[in-house]
Structures are given as C-alpha cells and as structure tokens.
Design an enzyme around this catalytic site. Structure first.
Site, PDB file in Angstrom:
ATOM      1  N   ASP A  69       0.977  -1.201   0.015  1.00  0.00           N
ATOM      2  CA  ASP A  69      -0.012  -0.083   0.021  1.00  0.00           C
ATOM      3  C   ASP A  69       0.963   1.124  -0.124  1.00  0.00           C
ATOM      4  O   ASP A  69       2.161   1.094   0.334  1.00  0.00           O
ATOM      5  CB  ASP A  69      -1.079  -0.020   1.100  1.00  0.00           C
ATOM      6  CG  ASP A  69      -0.415  -0.592   2.523  1.00  0.00           C
ATOM      7  OD1 ASP A  69       0.988  -0.746   2.461  1.00  0.00           O
ATOM      8  OD2 ASP A  69      -1.098  -0.937   3.431  1.00  0.00           O
ATOM      9  N   GLU A 128      -5.770   3.500   3.816  1.00  0.00           N
ATOM     10  CA  GLU A 128      -6.398   4.291   4.874  1.00  0.00           C
ATOM     11  C   GLU A 128      -7.460   4.604   4.706  1.00  0.00           C
ATOM     12  O   GLU A 128      -8.245   4.986   5.912  1.00  0.00           O
ATOM     13  CB  GLU A 128      -5.379   5.340   5.125  1.00  0.00           C
ATOM     14  CG  GLU A 128      -3.782   4.897   5.597  1.00  0.00           C
ATOM     15  CD  GLU A 128      -3.681   4.093   6.727  1.00  0.00           C
ATOM     16  OE1 GLU A 128      -4.657   3.998   7.692  1.00  0.00           O
ATOM     17  OE2 GLU A 128      -2.678   3.757   7.358  1.00  0.00           O
TER      18      GLU A 128
END
Ligand code: ZN
Ligand code: ZN
Length: 375
Positions: A69, A128
C-alpha cells in the site's frame, strides 16, 4: 541487494506522503524507479494513482501477487528524522513507505533473476481510506492478470527487527467507520419545550451504544464499538439543533459486524422516536477481515521456521483493519507482521521504524518467492 539504495528510496518516499487517491508524486517516484530496471520481462500498468507490474516467469504454472500500500495519513510528523515529511499535515505514520520500498527491493531482484512463476507487484493506493483494494480488484487489470495467490506484510512496531509474526485464519478484524447525524429543533436555552435538543439525544445514544458489546455480542466472540468524537451545538445558551457522533466498529466475525450494525440501527430508530428527531447513519470506510489461508500460511510459517535467520512468532488476531482483506476474500493468501521495533505505534506521529527491517523483509520474500515458484 543494494541496502543503502533501498534506505535512500525509503527516506525519499517518507518525505512525500500523500493521502488516498492523491498519491501523484508517489506514483511518479515509483514509476521512475521501476522504469530504470531491466524491462525484458516486466509489464507495467497504472490504475488511478496505483501501479501493477507483472514479472513474466520462465516457465509459469501460477501467478503470485505481492501487494504494497502506498498512502500516508493526515497528521503532522513529530519524529526526530532529518528526512521528515515535506508535506505539511501529512505523514507516513503507518509504514507504507517501508512497504513500497520492500516491494521495490523484491521487484529489483526478480527483474534481473527471472522467476519460474509469474509475479505480480501491486502498488495499491488509498489503504487508509476510502479504500483502494476493492475498486482496484474490480479493474480489467485483475481480469487479465489474476494472481493465484496473494502475499502482503505490515510493519509491526511492537516486534524486534528480524521477527515475522502471523497466524492461520483470522489475522485482522472486520472494521467499519461509523458516523451518525442527529437533527432536531434548536432554540432558546430557556424554552426547551419548544425544541428537540440533539445534545441530550446524542448523549443518550452514546450511552445506549455501550450496551451492544456488553449485551448483544456473544461473550466468546469479540467486538469493539468506540465513539471517538461528538460534535453538536453552537453556543452555551442555545439548544442544539444538530449533533454528530463519530466512531468505529471492530469485530472478529462478519456475522458480529452485521449484528452490531443491526443493533446500532435499532437504537438510532429508538432515539428518533424517543427524542422526536431524525437521524442518518453512514458507515464510511468498511474493511473486511484479513483471513489467512490455512494451507498457504502453514507452508509459509514452516518455510520461515526452517529456511532463514528470521524469528517466527505465531501471533494472536488483532482488532486493526486492513483493506488487503478484500484481496484475500477473492484470492487465497496471507499477510504477516514485520518487526520494526519502534517505541511508538502505528498511526503515532513519532513512529520511527528501524530501517534494518527492509533488508530482512526483502531477503525473506525473495527466498520465499523462489521457494514457492520452484515447488
Ligand atoms: Zn494504517
Ligand atoms: Zn497500514
């Protein structure tokens, strides 16, 4: 492996944290690095601010995906680093700068030493929030390049460098954001009978929400309902027309998540009736559990025990959320924790992961991917 180069890469990435789907500089940096690698068996595709790189295997029987990520968090950095964030109000406080660097380290190796199986490196935006895994999986890229197995890691401040921790089955919880907006009738503080006070309604609701975990969830299961923020009203002598309650839900099972949400909806209906107001519920970002495939995880754990200098810990599940869970919902695989030994935890603006963990992870993943593609 050029460890000092990787540390340089990590520090450069650390300086340019960007939020979900805004990772333009990050994507540019990654592409520049990837374009410098030998291209003979690489194929590169981009999706929004993400990147997918396929490494063509020499004699592939499967495709193994590795996901990193790439987004940062909206917070002001307070580390002692000379290479602090240059983007005010944004920081790599969840270690995604390390996740990207490790992926680049592993990719660098396989761009030169062609693997037997195909490999797919996925640089995923917006972990997130608002969540990049689910929309990315739905793209044509994943129709064409469908991994048979997925792997990902997350840094773990609580473990020493050289430690890898994971478990079969549930690793991370089901999580959901929670936003409840209450709307009543504001008015003069001295005329409560002409109003519908949302401060009072909101206070009752927060108290009632506490009964879900204590009275509705099986005590042998686990759940968390946390309200982290309440806002409402304008002034001390005006009855509040609106209140907003913000929180998060975490559960160990998908069933409990559904149950908790049903109970929240029922309690909110009760507040609407009891306090003569209207309410809306928004679950914001929802992350499904990270459920490690039993067979693949066991194999990886055995490999880690026998084939390296890494210490393996069999950990317990955590109430954290991760959108890698969406990959694992469709493709078998697993996630593991990588020890980075920091006194400050994830999402702490003082987080300083030990950079030696980069070499540990790159070496271990290269060894594992070679082992996996030759067996
Ligand atoms: Zn995070
Ligand atoms: Zn993270």
């Amino acid at each position: 492996m050029d460890v000092s180069k990787l540390i340089e890469v990590r520090r450069a990435l650390h300086q340019i944290p960007e939020l979900g789907f805004e990772e333009v500089k990050t994507q540019g940096f990654l592409l520049e690095y990837i374009n410098q690698l030998p291209q003979t068996h690489l194929e590169i595709k981009t999706w929004k601010t993400g990147i997918v790189v396929k490494v063509q295997g020499s004699d592939p029987v499967r495709m193994i995906g590795y996901r990193a990520d790439i987004d940062g968090l909206p917070m002001d950095e307070e580390t002692s680093y000379p290479f602090r964030s240059t983007h005010p109000g944004k920081m790599h406080a969840c270690g995604h700068d390390l996740h990207m660097t490790i992926a680049l380290g592993v990719l660098t190796h396989f761009s030169k030493a062609q693997p037997k199986d195909n490999l797919l490196f996925i640089f995923q935006p917006a972990e997130e929030g608002p969540g990049g895994a689910q929309p990315m999986l739905a793209t044509d890229i994943f129709k064409k390049w469908r991994p048979d197995q997925m792997v990902a890691l997350h840094i773990a401040p609580e473990y020493p460098v050289g430690t890898i921790a994971t478990r079969e089955g549930l690793l991370f919880a089901n999580t959901s954001e929670l936003f409840i907006d209450l709307k009543g009738q504001g008015g003069h503080a001295a005329y409560p009978h002409t109003t519908r006070d949302m401060i009072v309604a909101g206070a009752h609701l927060v108290t009632q929400l506490q009964s879900i975990v204590s009275r509705n969830v099986d005590p042998l299961d686990s759940a968390v309902v946390t309200i982290g923020k309440i806002t409402g009203g304008t002034k001390q002598n005006i009855i509040a027309e609106k209140a907003r309650i913000e929180g998060t839900i975490r559960t160990l099972s998908i069933e409990s998540m559904q149950k908790v949400k049903q109970r929240i909806e029922a309690l909110v209906k009760g507040i609407e009736a009891g306090f003569e107001c209207s309410a809306t519920i928004d679950y914001g970002a929802n992350y499904c559990q990270v459920y490690n495939d039993q067979e693949l995880t066991r194999e990886f754990m055995n490999f880690t025990r026998n084939h390296s200098k890494v210490d393996l810990i069999e950990c317990t599940e955590a109430m954290t959320g991760e959108d890698f869970g969406y990959f694992l919902e469709e493709i078998p695989g697993f996630m593991f924790w990588l020890g980075v030994n920091s006194p400050y935890g994830l999402h702490d603006n003082r987080l300083e992961p030990n950079e030696q963990a980069i070499e540990v992870a790159v070496t271990h993943l290269i060894d594992y991917l070679h082992y996996k593609s030759e067996n």
